[in-house]
Design an enzyme around this catalytic site. Structure first.
Site, PDB file in Angstrom:
ATOM      1  CD1 TRP A 146      -0.864   2.183   2.508  1.00 33.82           C
ATOM      2  CD2 TRP A 146      -2.690   1.833   1.270  1.00 33.82           C
ATOM      3  NE1 TRP A 146      -1.697   3.262   2.667  1.00 33.82           N
ATOM      4  CE2 TRP A 146      -2.816   3.079   1.908  1.00 33.82           C
ATOM      5  CE3 TRP A 146      -3.720   1.402   0.435  1.00 33.82           C
ATOM      6  CZ2 TRP A 146      -3.929   3.884   1.746  1.00 33.82           C
ATOM      7  CZ3 TRP A 146      -4.822   2.203   0.273  1.00 33.82           C
ATOM      8  CH2 TRP A 146      -4.931   3.434   0.921  1.00 33.82           C
TER       9      TRP A 146
ATOM     10  CG  ASP B 193       2.053  -6.566   5.086  1.00 35.35           C
ATOM     11  OD1 ASP B 193       2.068  -5.526   5.771  1.00 35.35           O
ATOM     12  OD2 ASP B 193       1.021  -7.067   4.623  1.00 35.35           O
TER      13      ASP B 193
END
Lengths: 166, 148
Positions: free
Chosen positions: B73, B92
């Site tokens: 993102w 992540d």
């Protein structure tokens, strides 16, 4: 929560970071408006320099420019779901497409490429490609390969093991 | 004048804070630049998950044995020190079981995200889907550059 969802491929745009993630405030790169909008809206999947994880997401670097060789391919870029459904204005979107094609496309972009205009993008985004996208892309790509010297590798998403294994 | 007769009611702290700078988000009003293991650290305005900085990694680096996701993102956060907005990529770290850090390390930043039905603009995503192992371990926030 981050752990509460999984992702359906093709519905989410993410990104391959290709610049210095160790940058610190006070000594950071800045971006032109179209480049910034590309980064915020597209680079999550396609990479800041157009280099994506091409197992899953089409690589743009040195490839996206082939698509503007003929009208249907040109329209295809503006009709892609995450382009057409973007929250950007037609003008912003045209600038982002021009940035992606002209600067990330590299040698794939034909000389004298006519820039996208807001009205053109506004027209095409009203016709988003929401069904049979893969098959539609394949038709576009076959035309690019047979008529516009696009490489056969354009049938896949990029130059990686996944592509050659298929 | 009529308004002078009105009682002078004290503003609640939240209302007073918003009145001070209504253009800022709740996160931005409380953001700090000193502690990267706290959810209020300025780069975490859209961090959604457990902080890698609490799990043996850094604010933008994975702990040993975990791999960064190739997709992420991207958002923008305001740095309270210089008042400028920066592009931040939330990657992540993957390939290990979820980090078991304390509750204070679980963040739910939501600046500039949209609801799940606008999935490309929603950050409730496990970005490990592009990795060899899709197991989520923790979240990082890498500074990409100036947003404006």
């Amino acid at each position: 929560m981050m752990l509460s969802m999984t992702v359906t491929l093709g519905t989410v745009c993410g990104l391959l970071i290709a610049v210095g993630s160790n940058a610190t405030a006070g000594n950071d790169p800045s971006f032109r408006p179209a480049q910034r909008d590309y980064i915020l809206a597209c680079a999550g999947c396609h990479g800041i320099d157009g280099l994506s994880n091409s197992r899953l997401i089409p690589r743009l670097k040195d490839r996206i420019g082939y698509f503007v060789n003929f009208p249907e391919g040109r329209a295809y870029l503006a009709r892609l779901p995450n382009v057409a459904f973007s929250t950007m204005s037609d003008q912003q979107l045209a600038a982002v497409l021009n940035y992606a094609v002209a600067e990330i496309g590299g040698n794939s972009t034909p000389a004298g490429m006519k820039p996208y205009q807001a009205a053109e993008v506004g027209k095409w985004r009203k016709l988003p490609l929401t069904a049979s996208l893969s098959a539609y892309r394949q038709g576009i790509v076959e035309t690019l390969i047979s008529r516009y010297r696009a490489p056969a590798s354009l049938r896949g998403y990029g130059d990686d093991a996944y592509e050659t294994d298929r | 004048m009529a308004w002078m007769a009105a009682p002078m009611l004290p503003l609640l702290p939240v209302a007073r804070s918003r009145a001070a700078d209504p253009a800022k988000s709740d996160f931005e009003r409380n953001a700090q630049t000193a502690d990267a293991t706290a959810c209020t650290y300025w780069k975490y305005c859209a961090a959604d998950g457990v902080l890698c900085s609490c799990c043996g990694g850094g604010s933008h680096t994975c702990p040993p044995g975990a791999e960064p996701s190739p997709v992420s993102w991207i958002g923008t956060c305001l740095n309270p020190d210089d008042g400028r907005s920066y592009v931040i990529a939330y990657r992540d770290c993957c390939g290990k079981p979820a980090c078991t850090a304390g509750k204070s390390c679980w963040c739910d930043g939501a600046d500039r995200e949209l609801p799940t039905y606008r999935s490309p603009l929603n950050n409730d995503i496990i970005w490990c889907f592009g990795n060899a192992s899709a197991t989520y371990h923790c979240s990082t926030a890498a500074l990409v550059g100036l947003a404006n």
